[in-house]
Design a protein around this motif. Structure first.
Motif, PDB file in Angstrom:
ATOM      1  N   ILE A   1      -1.612  -2.352  -9.913  1.00  0.00           N
ATOM      2  CA  ILE A   1      -0.769  -3.322  -8.704  1.00  0.00           C
ATOM      3  C   ILE A   1       0.225  -2.701  -8.159  1.00  0.00           C
ATOM      4  N   GLY A   2       1.123  -1.851  -9.007  1.00  0.00           N
ATOM      5  CA  GLY A   2       2.011  -1.078  -8.334  1.00  0.00           C
ATOM      6  C   GLY A   2       1.784  -0.151  -7.186  1.00  0.00           C
ATOM      7  N   CYS A   3       0.586   0.605  -7.532  1.00  0.00           N
ATOM      8  CA  CYS A   3       0.153   1.305  -6.603  1.00  0.00           C
ATOM      9  C   CYS A   3      -0.171   0.869  -5.166  1.00  0.00           C
ATOM     10  N   MET A   4      -0.547  -0.445  -5.226  1.00  0.00           N
ATOM     11  CA  MET A   4      -1.113  -1.270  -4.074  1.00  0.00           C
ATOM     12  C   MET A   4       0.104  -1.168  -3.200  1.00  0.00           C
ATOM     13  N   GLY A   5       1.254  -1.156  -3.413  1.00  0.00           N
ATOM     14  CA  GLY A   5       2.487  -1.088  -2.665  1.00  0.00           C
ATOM     15  C   GLY A   5       2.667   0.164  -1.851  1.00  0.00           C
ATOM     16  N   PHE A   6       2.051   1.083  -2.277  1.00  0.00           N
ATOM     17  CA  PHE A   6       1.925   2.502  -1.659  1.00  0.00           C
ATOM     18  C   PHE A   6       0.610   2.639  -0.913  1.00  0.00           C
ATOM     19  N   ALA A   7      -0.133   1.557  -0.722  1.00  0.00           N
ATOM     20  CA  ALA A   7      -1.504   1.813  -0.199  1.00  0.00           C
ATOM     21  C   ALA A   7      -1.399   2.203   1.394  1.00  0.00           C
ATOM     22  N   HIS A   8      -1.835   3.180   1.896  1.00  0.00           N
ATOM     23  CA  HIS A   8      -1.566   3.584   3.401  1.00  0.00           C
ATOM     24  C   HIS A   8      -2.632   3.152   4.367  1.00  0.00           C
ATOM     25  N   ASN A   9      -3.712   2.479   3.665  1.00  0.00           N
ATOM     26  CA  ASN A   9      -4.717   1.868   4.747  1.00  0.00           C
ATOM     27  C   ASN A   9      -5.530   0.891   4.051  1.00  0.00           C
TER      28      ASN A   9
ATOM     29  N   LEU B   1      -8.225  -0.107  -4.825  1.00  0.00           N
ATOM     30  CA  LEU B   1      -7.348  -0.553  -5.989  1.00  0.00           C
ATOM     31  C   LEU B   1      -7.606  -2.040  -6.513  1.00  0.00           C
ATOM     32  N   ARG B   2      -7.954  -2.982  -5.381  1.00  0.00           N
ATOM     33  CA  ARG B   2      -8.434  -4.253  -6.024  1.00  0.00           C
ATOM     34  C   ARG B   2      -9.718  -4.224  -6.779  1.00  0.00           C
ATOM     35  N   ILE B   3     -10.539  -3.243  -6.465  1.00  0.00           N
ATOM     36  CA  ILE B   3     -11.813  -3.337  -7.247  1.00  0.00           C
ATOM     37  C   ILE B   3     -11.327  -2.608  -8.462  1.00  0.00           C
ATOM     38  N   LEU B   4     -10.604  -1.592  -8.521  1.00  0.00           N
ATOM     39  CA  LEU B   4      -9.988  -1.112  -9.868  1.00  0.00           C
ATOM     40  C   LEU B   4      -9.244  -2.030 -10.750  1.00  0.00           C
ATOM     41  N   GLN B   5      -8.511  -3.079 -10.081  1.00  0.00           N
ATOM     42  CA  GLN B   5      -7.899  -4.044 -10.804  1.00  0.00           C
ATOM     43  C   GLN B   5      -8.841  -4.915 -11.557  1.00  0.00           C
TER      44      GLN B   5
ATOM     45  N   SER C   1       6.352  -7.152  -3.421  1.00  0.00           N
ATOM     46  CA  SER C   1       5.456  -8.061  -4.143  1.00  0.00           C
ATOM     47  C   SER C   1       4.710  -7.241  -5.325  1.00  0.00           C
ATOM     48  N   PHE C   2       4.109  -6.358  -4.944  1.00  0.00           N
ATOM     49  CA  PHE C   2       3.337  -5.371  -5.725  1.00  0.00           C
ATOM     50  C   PHE C   2       3.999  -4.746  -6.556  1.00  0.00           C
ATOM     51  N   PHE C   3       5.347  -4.121  -6.256  1.00  0.00           N
ATOM     52  CA  PHE C   3       6.143  -3.372  -7.163  1.00  0.00           C
ATOM     53  C   PHE C   3       6.646  -4.558  -8.389  1.00  0.00           C
ATOM     54  N   ILE C   4       7.216  -5.499  -7.976  1.00  0.00           N
ATOM     55  CA  ILE C   4       7.819  -6.430  -8.920  1.00  0.00           C
ATOM     56  C   ILE C   4       6.673  -6.873  -9.785  1.00  0.00           C
ATOM     57  N   THR C   5       5.792  -7.333  -9.359  1.00  0.00           N
ATOM     58  CA  THR C   5       4.448  -7.711 -10.226  1.00  0.00           C
ATOM     59  C   THR C   5       4.286  -6.611 -11.292  1.00  0.00           C
ATOM     60  N   GLY C   6       4.054  -5.505 -10.676  1.00  0.00           N
ATOM     61  CA  GLY C   6       3.887  -4.378 -11.697  1.00  0.00           C
ATOM     62  C   GLY C   6       4.848  -3.968 -12.843  1.00  0.00           C
ATOM     63  N   VAL C   7       6.018  -4.311 -12.227  1.00  0.00           N
ATOM     64  CA  VAL C   7       7.214  -3.975 -13.357  1.00  0.00           C
ATOM     65  C   VAL C   7       7.075  -5.040 -14.443  1.00  0.00           C
ATOM     66  N   LEU C   8       6.684  -6.386 -13.996  1.00  0.00           N
ATOM     67  CA  LEU C   8       6.562  -7.280 -15.051  1.00  0.00           C
ATOM     68  C   LEU C   8       5.290  -7.255 -15.938  1.00  0.00           C
ATOM     69  N   LEU C   9       4.198  -6.591 -15.486  1.00  0.00           N
ATOM     70  CA  LEU C   9       2.993  -6.300 -16.209  1.00  0.00           C
ATOM     71  C   LEU C   9       3.547  -5.018 -17.363  1.00  0.00           C
ATOM     72  N   LEU C  10       4.456  -4.193 -16.837  1.00  0.00           N
ATOM     73  CA  LEU C  10       4.953  -3.167 -17.645  1.00  0.00           C
ATOM     74  C   LEU C  10       5.796  -3.892 -18.789  1.00  0.00           C
TER      75      LEU C  10
END
Length: 405
Positions: free
Chosen positions: A90-98, A105-109, A166-175
């Motif tokens: 989910i953190g990586c979703m914030g870095f998606a370039h397309n 990443l949603r499939i991997l999630q 939104s993705f970064f904050i959720t990733g931190v909460l999951l961490l």
């Protein structure tokens, strides 16, 4: 503090965060896809639907696999795997370039999910019979509240901090969920040395096949009903509200009302299930929830609708915990993870089907028709549960009482 109570607290937080992580993307997906370079409105809608739904479809496929792994290797390793994996993805979703990277990443999630299955299995197998209903009822509030509040949280964070955050904050909460699980969850797990069973072999040794299958179908219907109105709540609030300046706030309150009611009511209804039987609670809750959808269809303003959503949340709080309690009751401990995994698959399919159903019914027959059809679905399910579950378990209890006399 007993070990199961401490584990329940940690699992509650983890399941709430994972519920938020699964659902928070709903209101911001179209905006984020546009930010990633897609500007055709029809294509944005199409890609948003694919990106949102694909996670639940893949989760339905992998949930039994992770359930089996939990039975073989322990529940805590599955909690650590899922929470850390989702934090990274989910953190990586914030870095998606397309948009295609985002969908990948949603499939991997969806593939690495399984936190909820492992939590439910852990609590179900650790908790004594006298407190099982209360514990599973409390635990169920986390996932439901996270899923229902997730869109509101996602929209709030996106508006105040930005879409990527939104993705970064959720990733931190999951961490944080990963770290609390690592440090505080305790499990005494004895691995049974037995042949790895496939789906057919596992199903062959399930003792109560008919009742277990009924629970799967019931859970599917419940999640369809819970999520059928999610795609149309904001549109319905717009239709009901004369003040278009506060649509986002009112829609957020409508989303949150049922989640808040669920948090308040689920532990109490779970405790009631321990006292009078989960089959009685689920039947009553289905009837009441089905009836409460009727005034939602007839609401004249947004505040009425929000109030009815709160009442629905109180009734709905008795549904999913009761299913989990009944599954725990009829399933041997050695199979608990796998059976809960199958049940979670039914739930993920229900989320996907409910979202599709709500949108299609609203498009063809109008928004209010969604509430009428969901009401019928729940009431028909009540009839199904009465004949397939209630009568069977009620007769079993009567028989035990006569034997005791």
């Amino acid at each position: 503090m007993p070990m199961w109570r401490r584990n329940l607290i940690v699992c509650w937080f983890g399941m709430f965060v994972t519920g938020v992580g699964m659902s928070q993307v709903a209101p911001i997906l179209p905006l984020y896809i546009e930010q990633l370079g897609v500007h055709n409105t029809a294509l944005i809608a199409q890609l948003s639907g694919i990106a949102f739904g694909i996670t639940y479809i893949v989760s339905a496929v992998f949930s039994p696999i992770w359930g089996q792994a939990a039975d073989r290797f322990g529940r805590k390793p599955m909690l650590l795997r899922a929470s850390l994996g989702m934090a990274v993805v989910i953190g990586c979703m914030g870095f998606a370039h397309n948009v295609y990277v985002l969908i990948g990443l949603r499939i991997l999630q969806g593939a690495i999910t399984g936190y909820g299955t492992a939590c439910t299995t852990l609590i179900a197998t650790q908790t004594d019979k006298e407190h099982a209903g209360w514990a599973l009822g409390t635990l169920s509030t986390a996932n439901i509240a996270g899923s229902l509040l997730g869109p509101t949280i996602g929209g709030f964070v996106a508006e105040h901090f930005g879409l990527q955050d939104s993705f970064f904050i959720t990733g931190v909460l999951l961490l944080v969920a990963f770290l609390t699980t690592l440090l505080f969850v305790k499990e005494t797990f004895v691995r049974e040395h037995q042949k790895t069973l496939g789906i057919k072999e596992t199903w062959r040794i399930v003792p109560e096949k008919s009742l277990t299958l009924t629970m799967f179908v019931t859970f599917f219907v419940l999640t369809v009903a819970l999520y059928s109105v999610e795609p149309i709540i904001t549109v319905y609030i717009t239709e009901l509200s004369g003040n278009t300046g506060h649509i986002a706030l009112l829609a957020g309150l409508a989303f949150s009302a049922s989640g808040l009611a669920n948090i308040i009511s689920a532990p109490r209804l779970g405790k009631l299930s321990d006292q009078i039987g989960a089959h009685k609670v689920i039947l009553a809750a289905l009837i009441v929830a089905g009836l409460i959808f009727i005034p939602q269809a007839l609401a004249q303003n947004s505040w009425q609708f929000i109030g009815f959503r709160f009442l629905f949340g109180i009734a709905a709080a008795g549904l999913i915990p009761s299913v989990n309690i009944l599954i725990k009751k009829i399933t041997p401990d050695a199979l608990t993870g796998r059976v809960f995994g199958f049940n979670m698959s039914a739930g993920y399919l229900g989320v996907f089907a409910g979202s599709i159903l709500g949108g299609q019914v609203a498009a063809w027959f109008g928004i209010r028709a969604v509430f009428w059809i969901t009401s019928v679905l729940l009431l028909v399910s009540a009839v199904w549960v009465y004949f397939k579950v209630y009568q069977k378990l009620n007769n079993h209890e009567l028989a035990l009482g006569q034997n005791a006399d």
